[in-house]
Design an enzyme around this catalytic site. Sequence first.
Site, PDB file in Angstrom:
ATOM      1  N   ASP A 168      -1.494 -15.142  11.310  1.00 29.19           N
ATOM      2  CA  ASP A 168      -2.238 -13.973  11.745  1.00 29.19           C
ATOM      3  C   ASP A 168      -3.742 -14.225  11.784  1.00 29.19           C
ATOM      4  OD1 ASP A 168       0.124 -12.553  11.840  1.00 29.19           O
ATOM      5  OD2 ASP A 168      -0.129 -11.636   9.875  1.00 29.19           O
ATOM      6  N   LYS A 169      -4.425 -13.399  12.538  1.00 30.46           N
ATOM      7  CA  LYS A 169      -5.882 -13.484  12.660  1.00 30.46           C
ATOM      8  C   LYS A 169      -6.562 -13.507  11.288  1.00 30.46           C
ATOM      9  CE  LYS A 169      -9.826 -10.640  14.027  1.00 30.46           C
ATOM     10  NZ  LYS A 169     -10.258  -9.341  14.600  1.00 30.46           N
TER      11      LYS A 169
END
Length: 360
Positions: A168-169
């Site tokens: 994820d970011k």
Amino acid sequence: MNEVIDDIELDEAELLEVEEAAGNGETLYEHFRIEVDKGQVSVRIDKFLAEHQPHSSRNRIQKAADAGFIHVNGNPVKSNYKVRAGDVITLMLDRPHYDTTIEPEDIPLEVVYEDDQLMVINKPAGMVVHPGCGNFHGTLVNAIAWHLKDLETYDPNDPEVGLVHRIDKDTSGLLVIAKTPDAKTSLGKQFFNKTTHRSYNALVWGNFVEDEGRIEGNIGRDPKDRLRMEVFPPDSEIGKPAVTHYQVMERYGYVTLVECILETGRTHQIRAHMKHIGHPLFCDERYGGCEIRRGERTASYKAYIQNCFKLCPRQVLHARTLGFVHPTTGQQMDFTSEWPEDMAALIDKWRKYTNSKIEQ
């Protein structure tokens, strides 16, 4: 057809893209069009498109139709619609078509290891892995394209090279990138066959009764929130099977530092599994971790927690170790990355808080 949804290793930016695409339908933009030949026999639209768009799976096409993205003669249809001669099929989204060609961008990379077959990168929190959802620049893929711009055999727009898996970011840590098709095939098989070794460190709310455990539960998109994943019973037909093993590393009373080892690589797996057992990740806004889940009711404690949130304003999750067999040498490759500064500072703050309570 453009890829709309992919359940495995889908990052937050792509989930946001799906949400934006759902929209309210007021203004729609055409992203794909095909007219059915006059001699075409009646066939389900998902089968028809899968045959005419070899780069999109039938499963993805079905999900696109179910989300209302596929239209026939101007009207949305489901995946069981039977195409007819002369039908005009379009993919309609509520944003203009954007050129998704990946361009090299001079963005710093922390390269942990590199040879002629692969690279291992330590990704910082806050960097989107792949372009999407308004993040068409400044991504890890753009940075890799710049780093390898002088390598004639590497094309950042070729799906047969590049990212093997994703995080994820706002998750930090290790990722492996394949420079050649053979390397990506080899590494991809290792991930598929679960022979890679990956561990994550996470700070979660609450204190565990046990020192270690196993979480099993299918993971699928939350029907009430398209940007969040939900856990469903293992024997259900909803979502995809997922297993997470965890072990307590340190206890701080109201929060716990754990190591998580994945058997599977589902979207938001650790975040969803931990929330499911009542231990959402600290400062994980999407899964309820930005609320005070454990602790005291005093104003000083509330202020302390708010300071913790400011110190590390993201889900406290770090892809710490990564291990795999080298595609050409057959050598076992193992890598470890230290906690980033925000996570290290937060854990140190909790250690001091816990020690101060013991000394009282």
